[in-house]
Design a protein around this motif. Structure first.
Motif, PDB file in Angstrom:
ATOM      1  N   PRO A 351      62.147  47.934 -29.473  1.00  0.00           N
ATOM      2  CA  PRO A 351      60.870  47.104 -30.309  1.00  0.00           C
ATOM      3  C   PRO A 351      60.108  46.586 -29.568  1.00  0.00           C
ATOM      4  CG  PRO A 351      62.849  46.325 -27.874  1.00  0.00           C
ATOM      5  CD  PRO A 351      62.860  47.752 -27.881  1.00  0.00           C
ATOM      6  N   ARG A 352      59.646  48.041 -28.746  1.00  0.00           N
ATOM      7  CA  ARG A 352      57.353  47.216 -28.774  1.00  0.00           C
ATOM      8  C   ARG A 352      56.862  47.293 -29.002  1.00  0.00           C
ATOM      9  NH1 ARG A 352      56.540  52.500 -24.850  1.00  0.00           N
ATOM     10  NH2 ARG A 352      58.371  53.279 -26.124  1.00  0.00           N
ATOM     11  N   LYS A 353      55.844  46.922 -29.575  1.00  0.00           N
ATOM     12  CA  LYS A 353      54.928  46.566 -30.647  1.00  0.00           C
ATOM     13  C   LYS A 353      54.397  48.226 -30.511  1.00  0.00           C
ATOM     14  CE  LYS A 353      52.155  43.409 -32.701  1.00  0.00           C
ATOM     15  NZ  LYS A 353      52.661  43.020 -33.978  1.00  0.00           N
ATOM     16  N   GLU A 354      53.917  49.115 -29.560  1.00  0.00           N
ATOM     17  CA  GLU A 354      53.780  50.818 -29.957  1.00  0.00           C
ATOM     18  C   GLU A 354      54.931  51.069 -31.233  1.00  0.00           C
ATOM     19  OE1 GLU A 354      54.307  49.290 -26.708  1.00  0.00           O
ATOM     20  OE2 GLU A 354      52.426  48.512 -26.056  1.00  0.00           O
ATOM     21  N   THR A 355      55.560  50.173 -30.864  1.00  0.00           N
ATOM     22  CA  THR A 355      57.065  51.598 -31.877  1.00  0.00           C
ATOM     23  C   THR A 355      56.800  50.898 -33.476  1.00  0.00           C
ATOM     24  OG1 THR A 355      58.225  52.384 -29.850  1.00  0.00           O
ATOM     25  CG2 THR A 355      59.490  51.706 -32.014  1.00  0.00           C
ATOM     26  N   LEU A 356      57.212  49.479 -33.248  1.00  0.00           N
ATOM     27  CA  LEU A 356      56.272  49.267 -34.159  1.00  0.00           C
ATOM     28  C   LEU A 356      55.676  48.154 -35.204  1.00  0.00           C
ATOM     29  CD1 LEU A 356      58.132  48.201 -36.952  1.00  0.00           C
ATOM     30  CD2 LEU A 356      59.552  46.951 -36.312  1.00  0.00           C
ATOM     31  N   PRO A 357      54.532  48.576 -35.475  1.00  0.00           N
ATOM     32  CA  PRO A 357      52.521  47.566 -35.220  1.00  0.00           C
ATOM     33  C   PRO A 357      53.848  45.913 -35.935  1.00  0.00           C
ATOM     34  CG  PRO A 357      52.701  49.843 -35.994  1.00  0.00           C
ATOM     35  CD  PRO A 357      53.717  49.937 -35.836  1.00  0.00           C
ATOM     36  N   ALA A 358      53.711  46.258 -36.961  1.00  0.00           N
ATOM     37  CA  ALA A 358      54.174  45.043 -38.021  1.00  0.00           C
ATOM     38  C   ALA A 358      55.379  44.460 -37.097  1.00  0.00           C
ATOM     39  CB  ALA A 358      54.657  45.562 -39.646  1.00  0.00           C
ATOM     40  N   ARG A 359      55.909  44.164 -36.283  1.00  0.00           N
ATOM     41  CA  ARG A 359      56.730  43.559 -35.833  1.00  0.00           C
ATOM     42  C   ARG A 359      56.608  42.122 -36.516  1.00  0.00           C
ATOM     43  NH1 ARG A 359      57.486  44.202 -29.626  1.00  0.00           N
ATOM     44  NH2 ARG A 359      55.749  41.372 -29.446  1.00  0.00           N
ATOM     45  N   GLY A 360      55.589  41.958 -35.496  1.00  0.00           N
ATOM     46  CA  GLY A 360      55.641  39.263 -36.060  1.00  0.00           C
ATOM     47  C   GLY A 360      55.826  40.012 -37.914  1.00  0.00           C
ATOM     48  N   LEU A 361      56.026  40.880 -38.891  1.00  0.00           N
ATOM     49  CA  LEU A 361      56.309  39.722 -40.100  1.00  0.00           C
ATOM     50  C   LEU A 361      57.248  40.152 -40.430  1.00  0.00           C
ATOM     51  CD1 LEU A 361      53.697  42.466 -41.597  1.00  0.00           C
ATOM     52  CD2 LEU A 361      53.467  40.154 -41.113  1.00  0.00           C
ATOM     53  N   PHE A 362      58.369  40.003 -39.349  1.00  0.00           N
ATOM     54  CA  PHE A 362      59.519  40.668 -39.762  1.00  0.00           C
ATOM     55  C   PHE A 362      60.412  38.979 -39.449  1.00  0.00           C
ATOM     56  CE2 PHE A 362      59.352  44.955 -39.704  1.00  0.00           C
ATOM     57  CZ  PHE A 362      60.376  45.432 -40.478  1.00  0.00           C
ATOM     58  N   THR A 363      60.887  38.074 -40.314  1.00  0.00           N
ATOM     59  CA  THR A 363      61.215  36.591 -39.714  1.00  0.00           C
ATOM     60  C   THR A 363      62.502  36.630 -39.817  1.00  0.00           C
ATOM     61  OG1 THR A 363      61.402  36.341 -42.384  1.00  0.00           O
ATOM     62  CG2 THR A 363      59.072  35.480 -41.202  1.00  0.00           C
ATOM     63  N   GLN A 364      62.844  37.347 -39.431  1.00  0.00           N
ATOM     64  CA  GLN A 364      64.737  36.726 -39.072  1.00  0.00           C
ATOM     65  C   GLN A 364      65.329  37.753 -38.340  1.00  0.00           C
ATOM     66  OE1 GLN A 364      68.380  35.479 -41.578  1.00  0.00           O
ATOM     67  NE2 GLN A 364      67.733  37.264 -42.054  1.00  0.00           N
ATOM     68  N   THR A 365      65.311  37.607 -37.533  1.00  0.00           N
ATOM     69  CA  THR A 365      65.937  38.675 -36.517  1.00  0.00           C
ATOM     70  C   THR A 365      66.881  38.976 -35.691  1.00  0.00           C
ATOM     71  OG1 THR A 365      64.726  37.717 -34.607  1.00  0.00           O
ATOM     72  CG2 THR A 365      62.881  39.332 -35.237  1.00  0.00           C
ATOM     73  N   VAL A 366      67.639  39.904 -34.900  1.00  0.00           N
ATOM     74  CA  VAL A 366      68.955  40.446 -34.249  1.00  0.00           C
ATOM     75  C   VAL A 366      68.466  41.354 -33.518  1.00  0.00           C
ATOM     76  CG1 VAL A 366      71.496  40.680 -35.257  1.00  0.00           C
ATOM     77  CG2 VAL A 366      70.008  40.089 -36.978  1.00  0.00           C
ATOM     78  N   GLY A 367      69.284  40.770 -32.283  1.00  0.00           N
ATOM     79  CA  GLY A 367      68.766  41.011 -31.275  1.00  0.00           C
ATOM     80  C   GLY A 367      70.549  41.482 -30.833  1.00  0.00           C
ATOM     81  N   LEU A 368      71.274  42.274 -30.743  1.00  0.00           N
ATOM     82  CA  LEU A 368      72.251  43.258 -30.276  1.00  0.00           C
ATOM     83  C   LEU A 368      72.158  43.157 -28.867  1.00  0.00           C
ATOM     84  CD1 LEU A 368      72.731  45.774 -32.929  1.00  0.00           C
ATOM     85  CD2 LEU A 368      74.200  44.281 -32.325  1.00  0.00           C
ATOM     86  N   ARG A 369      72.636  45.010 -28.002  1.00  0.00           N
ATOM     87  CA  ARG A 369      72.328  44.973 -26.865  1.00  0.00           C
ATOM     88  C   ARG A 369      71.215  45.640 -26.291  1.00  0.00           C
ATOM     89  NH1 ARG A 369      73.660  49.081 -23.316  1.00  0.00           N
ATOM     90  NH2 ARG A 369      74.885  50.156 -25.134  1.00  0.00           N
ATOM     91  N   LEU A 370      70.487  44.528 -25.095  1.00  0.00           N
ATOM     92  CA  LEU A 370      69.201  45.649 -25.462  1.00  0.00           C
ATOM     93  C   LEU A 370      69.135  45.783 -23.568  1.00  0.00           C
ATOM     94  CD1 LEU A 370      66.902  43.033 -27.038  1.00  0.00           C
ATOM     95  CD2 LEU A 370      67.390  45.841 -27.497  1.00  0.00           C
ATOM     96  N   ARG A 371      68.109  46.299 -23.082  1.00  0.00           N
ATOM     97  CA  ARG A 371      67.832  46.773 -21.303  1.00  0.00           C
ATOM     98  C   ARG A 371      66.899  45.875 -20.247  1.00  0.00           C
ATOM     99  NH1 ARG A 371      64.267  52.084 -22.604  1.00  0.00           N
ATOM    100  NH2 ARG A 371      62.891  50.649 -24.551  1.00  0.00           N
TER     101      ARG A 371
END
Length: 469
Positions: A351-371
């Motif tokens: 989920p890093r910003k470098e991986t997804l520059p438009a991350r802030g435009l997703f208004t509904q987020t689901v977090g499964l198991r993360l590191r």
């Protein structure tokens, strides 16, 4: 405990003691009248008084019986609630949740409401005194859970006078389950699984949704939960799903008949995104001046762009031109598509910003198991982590368990997506196929207009000098 115990938590002994304290005078009156001479008027009054007393006692116990626990679970909840109420004062002071009264010099602790149960979750309304903030209760949530024997404690609410402390004593999400799909569509939400209280959990349709989770965390359950949950409107033509599977089709190909468009390679994936942008902008021009909000119909369906492993498009693509086009198209869709019925539902592992520059435009987020905690904060935000959303603490054995941060400002919710089997996918895909499939066509490279290169000239020979005579 006396009368400080909430009514629905009292035992029979509590009720009898309260009855004696409230009605002792009636018993004394009966005894006094019984010692008076046997005068008819007195006897009549005595009889009426006894009957009235018996009726009152009967009514009292009838009402009380309806409040008594009828099962071992009810008795357990009553005992836990009494323990919470009786030890709240000492627990609060031991954990530093108190302030000093400048007038009396004594401690002031947070006030609590009577416990309210929903399954195995106990909810307490908490009113903090001045000098304590919401962050103080958050900081002691884990210790409060330990003190009261709960598995976890979650603090909800924003105002210090109206917070809610939820103590979870069981886990309705511990075991996997299968939803009975498809479920009738209400036009607004898609049933996906269960929440922490065991109630049905649905994702609101319309918002751009980002699903982030480590490998093996259960992203497939969310992808197929969304697809199969929309099976009826897909078959009716009210919803179109344009699928992109950058795993070579390993995930989405099994239910490809539900997809209006499908791409599994880099070039076709970018084409799907760019053609979605074109269709979105055309619809915006058609609706301009008529309405500000799209309503799904067969002639103008809602379009969902479903992307599995988004980072392959936005970060890992080796062709720099395709990488630029994919990020530009995705940002345009996520920033302009909602009002005209275009939405993005995307999954990724990093989920890093470098991986997804438009991350802030997703208004509904689901977090499964993360590191780690940092990744949880990237997906859900620091406020959600402070409110108890701990994706980095989800067990690897509970695939599909996640924390959801809705786009309407509600606190994060712990949920679990239903288990989806291959047989379910094949069955629903065969019965609810999309009414049309539109192939993704890669345009032919333009014919070259350059002149063919000329043949190289023969090297010029240098004449030999005639030999000197």
């Amino acid at each position: 405990m006396g009368e400080s115990v909430p009514r629905q938590l009292r035992s029979w002994g509590d009720e009898v003691s309260i009855l004696v304290r409230r009605w002792w005078w009636a018993a004394v009156l009966v005894l006094v009248i019984s010692w008076l001479p046997p005068v008819p008027v007195v006897q009549a009054a005595f009889t009426i008084g006894c009957l009235a007393l018996v009726a009152l006692v009967g009514i009292w116990f009838f009402i009380t019986a309806r409040r008594m626990p009828r099962s071992s679970d009810d008795r357990w909840r009553r005992d836990v609630s009494r323990q919470i109420v009786s030890t709240w004062s000492n627990t609060s002071m031991n954990l530093g949740l108190s302030v000093r009264d400048h007038v009396t010099g004594g401690p002031i602790i947070p006030g609590i409401s009577e416990p309210i149960w929903n399954g195995s979750t106990c909810a307490l309304g908490v009113a903090l005194p001045q000098g304590l903030g919401r962050e103080h209760l958050h900081a002691q949530a884990d210790l409060l859970a330990q003190a009261f024997g709960a598995q976890r404690a979650i603090v909800e609410g924003k105002h210090i006078g109206a917070l809610v402390l939820r103590l979870e004593y069981g886990d309705a999400l511990e075991e996997p389950f299968v939803l009975d799909l498809p479920i009738a569509w209400d036009g607004k939400t898609v049933p996906m699984g269960l929440n922490a209280s065991g109630a049905l959990w649905s994702i609101r349709l319309g918002a751009h949704t980002l699903v982030a989770g480590a490998s093996g965390s259960g992203k497939a359950s969310l992808v197929w939960g969304m697809l199969l949950g929309l099976a009826e409107p897909i078959h009716a033509g009210l919803v179109e799903v344009w699928g992109i599977d950058r795993k070579g089709g390993m995930e989405l190909a099994l239910g490809q008949s539900l997809l209006t468009r499908f791409a599994s390679d880099a070039e076709r994936s970018v084409i799907v995104l760019e053609e979605a942008v074109e269709a979105m902008q055309q619809r915006a021009r058609d609706l301009a001046g008529k309405t500000r909000q799209h309503v799904a119909s067969i002639d103008s369906p809602t379009v969902m762009i479903l992307i599995d492993e988004l980072a392959a498009l936005t970060a890992y693509e080796t062709d720099r031109d395709r990488l630029r086009r994919a990020n530009a198209a995705l940002a345009t869709l996520a920033s302009q598509g909602r009002a005209v019925g275009f939405m993005v539902f995307a999954c990724l592992q990093d989920p890093r910003k470098e991986t997804l520059p438009a991350r802030g435009l997703f208004t509904q987020t689901v977090g499964l198991r993360l590191r780690d905690r940092m990744e949880t904060a990237m997906v859900l935000g620091d406020g959600a982590v402070a409110a108890g959303a701990r994706c980095h603490e989800i067990s690897p054995d509970t695939q599909g368990v996640a924390y959801v941060l809705p786009d309407d400002g509600r606190p994060p919710e712990r949920v679990r997506a239903g288990l989806i089997t291959d047989d379910m996918i094949r069955d629903i895909a065969s019965r609810f196929a999309a009414p049309r499939q539109i192939p993704v066509v890669v345009p032919e490279p333009p014919a070259s207009t350059e002149r063919p290169p000329r043949a190289p000239r023969a090297p010029r020979r240098t004449p030999r000098k005639e030999a000197a005579s």
